[in-house]
Design a protein around this motif. Structure first.
Motif, mmCIF file in Angstrom:
data_model
loop_
_atom_site.group_PDB
_atom_site.id
_atom_site.type_symbol
_atom_site.label_atom_id
_atom_site.label_comp_id
_atom_site.label_asym_id
_atom_site.label_seq_id
_atom_site.Cartn_x
_atom_site.Cartn_y
_atom_site.Cartn_z
ATOM 1 N N UNK A 1 0.850 -0.846 -0.285
ATOM 2 C CA UNK A 1 -0.001 0.049 0.141
ATOM 3 C C UNK A 1 0.704 0.648 -0.039
ATOM 4 N N UNK A 2 1.875 1.099 0.473
ATOM 5 C CA UNK A 2 2.766 2.250 0.756
ATOM 6 C C UNK A 2 4.068 2.159 -0.682
ATOM 7 N N UNK A 3 4.527 1.230 -1.078
ATOM 8 C CA UNK A 3 5.598 0.798 -2.048
ATOM 9 C C UNK A 3 5.229 0.942 -2.904
ATOM 10 N N UNK A 4 3.674 0.615 -2.941
ATOM 11 C CA UNK A 4 2.878 -0.345 -4.952
ATOM 12 C C UNK A 4 2.851 1.738 -5.987
ATOM 13 N N UNK A 5 3.899 1.499 -6.582
ATOM 14 C CA UNK A 5 3.566 2.529 -7.424
ATOM 15 C C UNK A 5 4.725 4.344 -6.618
ATOM 16 N N UNK A 6 4.556 3.755 -6.154
ATOM 17 C CA UNK A 6 6.595 4.638 -5.724
ATOM 18 C C UNK A 6 7.290 4.185 -7.051
ATOM 19 N N UNK A 7 7.688 5.582 -6.956
ATOM 20 C CA UNK A 7 9.165 5.678 -8.415
ATOM 21 C C UNK A 7 11.006 5.425 -7.561
ATOM 22 N N UNK A 8 10.782 4.657 -7.516
ATOM 23 C CA UNK A 8 12.335 4.578 -6.949
ATOM 24 C C UNK A 8 13.492 4.502 -7.675
ATOM 25 N N UNK A 9 14.643 5.162 -7.134
ATOM 26 C CA UNK A 9 15.919 5.687 -7.445
ATOM 27 C C UNK A 9 17.016 5.080 -6.868
ATOM 28 N N UNK A 10 17.877 3.873 -7.744
ATOM 29 C CA UNK A 10 18.661 2.991 -6.730
ATOM 30 C C UNK A 10 19.179 3.190 -7.180
ATOM 31 N N UNK A 11 20.896 3.104 -6.360
ATOM 32 C CA UNK A 11 22.422 3.243 -7.327
ATOM 33 C C UNK A 11 23.206 2.278 -6.323
ATOM 34 N N UNK A 12 23.348 0.970 -7.421
ATOM 35 C CA UNK A 12 24.441 -0.181 -6.099
ATOM 36 C C UNK A 12 24.882 -0.750 -6.971
ATOM 37 N N UNK A 13 25.675 -1.455 -6.685
ATOM 38 C CA UNK A 13 26.073 -2.611 -7.050
ATOM 39 C C UNK A 13 25.384 -3.776 -7.786
ATOM 40 N N UNK A 14 26.154 -4.617 -8.571
ATOM 41 C CA UNK A 14 25.017 -5.157 -9.722
ATOM 42 C C UNK A 14 24.149 -6.150 -8.913
ATOM 43 N N UNK A 15 24.580 -7.015 -7.713
ATOM 44 C CA UNK A 15 24.337 -7.928 -7.198
ATOM 45 C C UNK A 15 23.190 -7.757 -5.638
ATOM 46 N N UNK A 16 23.964 -6.455 -5.926
ATOM 47 C CA UNK A 16 22.852 -5.706 -4.570
ATOM 48 C C UNK A 16 21.900 -4.274 -5.165
ATOM 49 N N UNK A 17 21.613 -4.439 -6.389
ATOM 50 C CA UNK A 17 21.207 -3.429 -6.824
ATOM 51 C C UNK A 17 19.417 -4.870 -7.171
ATOM 52 N N UNK A 18 20.409 -5.547 -8.444
ATOM 53 C CA UNK A 18 19.326 -6.867 -8.525
ATOM 54 C C UNK A 18 18.813 -6.974 -7.322
ATOM 55 N N UNK A 19 19.321 -7.137 -6.177
ATOM 56 C CA UNK A 19 18.405 -7.787 -5.405
ATOM 57 C C UNK A 19 17.266 -7.131 -4.957
ATOM 58 N N UNK A 20 17.527 -5.729 -4.723
ATOM 59 C CA UNK A 20 16.056 -4.725 -4.634
ATOM 60 C C UNK A 20 15.109 -3.960 -5.210
ATOM 61 N N UNK A 21 15.556 -4.188 -6.273
ATOM 62 C CA UNK A 21 14.763 -3.673 -7.659
ATOM 63 C C UNK A 21 14.098 -4.664 -7.655
ATOM 64 N N UNK A 22 14.580 -6.493 -7.628
ATOM 65 C CA UNK A 22 13.467 -7.605 -7.820
ATOM 66 C C UNK A 22 12.383 -7.624 -6.789
ATOM 67 N N UNK A 23 13.115 -7.232 -5.237
ATOM 68 C CA UNK A 23 12.607 -7.404 -4.104
ATOM 69 C C UNK A 23 11.615 -6.361 -4.143
ATOM 70 N N UNK A 24 11.979 -5.314 -4.708
ATOM 71 C CA UNK A 24 10.557 -3.658 -4.354
ATOM 72 C C UNK A 24 10.091 -4.650 -5.459
ATOM 73 N N UNK A 25 10.093 -4.307 -6.401
ATOM 74 C CA UNK A 25 8.976 -4.392 -7.665
ATOM 75 C C UNK A 25 8.223 -5.649 -7.063
ATOM 76 N N UNK A 26 8.350 -6.674 -5.879
ATOM 77 C CA UNK A 26 7.105 -7.746 -5.999
ATOM 78 C C UNK A 26 6.084 -7.720 -5.416
ATOM 79 N N UNK A 27 6.151 -5.929 -4.606
ATOM 80 C CA UNK A 27 5.844 -5.144 -3.400
ATOM 81 C C UNK A 27 4.612 -3.770 -4.694
ATOM 82 N N UNK A 28 5.170 -3.872 -6.213
ATOM 83 C CA UNK A 28 4.576 -2.863 -6.457
ATOM 84 C C UNK A 28 5.776 -1.764 -6.635
ATOM 85 N N UNK A 29 6.980 -1.548 -6.120
ATOM 86 C CA UNK A 29 7.405 -0.811 -6.384
ATOM 87 C C UNK A 29 8.183 -0.212 -7.868
ATOM 88 N N UNK A 30 8.183 0.382 -8.833
ATOM 89 C CA UNK A 30 8.595 0.880 -9.984
ATOM 90 C C UNK A 30 9.870 1.785 -10.037
#
Length: 461
Positions: free
Chosen positions: A307-336
């Protein structure tokens, strides 16, 4: 499928990435009685030392060969030899990990040959492990140096067992540089609950977890010992965490025949389910009740957080493996993903669930974060977040303006749950502080200058 786009700027304005040498040095800090040694100028070591001290808030063992301009031109063998001898005499280490730097790589110093010569000239060093790896800071990034150091330790210390007798209860764990000491503690407890005996290479939870030692030691406080690394050849399985550890896992399999399973991330519901199924399979035990309960808590947390992360626009900067973990996990709850910036190339980037990922710096992240709801990166992103007037969620290395960075947990059911809560709370509080609510409406009739001829509509600005 994400497309990798490289920044075309002539220079890095506000760096996001950190260099290979300090990534390799941190890996060596996860070994017991270790002394990392950077083969380069004093400045290279000083900057890395300050960065680690500010992040972990602990004493950091790190030495340098102190190359001068003349020594760089003539060759650095004498500097390396003298540094090794001084370290052995003064600190009595079990392991010395040598990482090259840009200046010595440009010169072309043969570190492997240097180590061979030093051992031939000084047989008294036979009881000390000396591991070297090439980590030029003009190429790659932090996770590349970490991966090279771990691979070098495997190639130097692990040999095929004779006879090949394996213990199915033993499991090797190769964590990526994005795995914190707190994450390692979480994984160790999980593996032990399945009746497995884990060996982590490296193990930062033993050396940089913030504990107070009984006696002072000039080397690392704890971590994995050389004899434990050699015993990794007898394990039944190897668990690699992050694409960056694929090479190390393959090297261990090639040398000792230990099969491996690579988990690209352990943050999120699906990968945690896969981990539990894998551990249950190799241990022959059912998933413990506590983790079944934690799974239910994570599912409920995902429902609450979306309800609070879904539809929110996220700007993420990180090393590749950390970036993949964050983008994937937050995408599962609707983060864009509004903008994704990383530090180095990796096969995992193609799997990111966004249109493109930029190989750039924090200036690129700030430009792409215009219109985003939150900025997610390490502490160097704080000025960008302030200029954009959006919250800054700190994760990765360095985190020098936050306490307890080493103890943060983002793996497993519990770690994923806590990550969603922390980020969702930050978005919730920021949204509430900027959105009008009942408390923003004044009672017109309570105004001291209101008259019976003024209406509430006239008094509301």
């Amino acid at each position: 499928m994400a497309q990798l786009v490289k920044s075309k700027k002539a220079c890095t304005v506000n760096p996001l990435k950190m260099s290979q040498p300090i990534g390799g040095a941190l890996a060596f800090m996860g070994m017991r009685g270790a002394m990392p040694l950077l083969h380069g100028s004093q400045g290279c070591t000083s900057f890395g030392l300050v960065l680690f001290v500010r992040h972990f808030r602990e004493a950091i063992p790190l030495q340098t060969t102190a190359m001068s301009e003349v020594a760089t031109v003539l060759g650095g063998f004498e500097n390396v030899e003298q540094a090794v001898l001084n370290i052995v005499e003064k600190t009595k280490p079990e392991l010395i990990g040598i990482c090259s730097t840009g200046v010595t790589e440009v010169k072309g110093d043969d570190l492997k040959g240097f180590v061979q010569q030093i051992r031939a000239r000084h047989p008294e060093l036979d009881g000390v492990e000396i591991v070297q790896c090439a980590t030029p800071d003009f190429a790659g990034a932090f996770q590349d140096g970490w991966a090279k150091a771990v691979t070098a330790m495997i190639e130097e210390m692990v040999a095929a067992p004779a006879p090949a007798i394996r213990d199915p209860r033993r499991i090797n764990v190769l964590p990526g540089c994005h795995v914190t000491p707190g994450d390692i503690d979480e994984l160790r407890a999980l593996l032990e609950d399945f009746g497995l005996v884990p060996t982590f290479l490296p193990d930062l939870s033993g050396s940089l977890d913030g504990h107070i030692p009984e006696d002072f030691t000039p080397t690392t406080l704890g971590g994995t010992g050389p004899e434990e690394v050699r015993a990794m050849a007898l394990a039944g399985w190897t668990l690699a965490i992050g694409e960056q550890m694929r090479g190390a896992a393959e090297a261990l399999e090639a040398r000792a025949g230990v099969p491996f399973r690579l988990f690209e991330r352990l943050t999120g519901l699906a990968p945690c389910d896969e981990l539990m199924a894998f551990l249950s399979q190799i241990s022959g035990k059912p998933v413990p009740v506590r983790y079944r309960r934690q799974r239910g808590q994570l599912v409920d947390a995902m429902l609450d957080a979306h309800f609070h992360i879904g539809g929110r626009k996220l700007a993420i900067g990180a090393e590749p493996d950390l970036l993949f973990a964050l983008v994937s996990a937050l995408g599962e709850v609707g983060g864009e993903v509004a903008c994704a910036v990383t530090t180095t190339t990796s096969p995992i980037l193609a799997q990111l669930p966004c249109e493109e990922v930029l190989l750039g710096d924090l200036e690129d992240l700030e430009a792409g974060a215009t219109g985003a709801d939150i900025l997610i990166t390490h502490s160097h992103g704080r000025q960008a977040a302030a200029r954009l007037h959006i919250p800054h969620f700190r994760i990765g290395i360095p985190m020098f303006d936050t306490l307890g960075a080493a103890h943060l947990v983002s793996v497993g059911y519990r770690g994923t749950r806590d990550l969603l809560f922390a980020l969702g709370n930050m978005l919730m509080h920021h949204h509430q502080s900027h959105a009008p609510g009942p408390e923003d409406w004044r009672d017109a009739w309570s105004e001291p200058h209101a008259t019976s001829h003024q209406t509430a509509q006239e008094l509301v600005p």
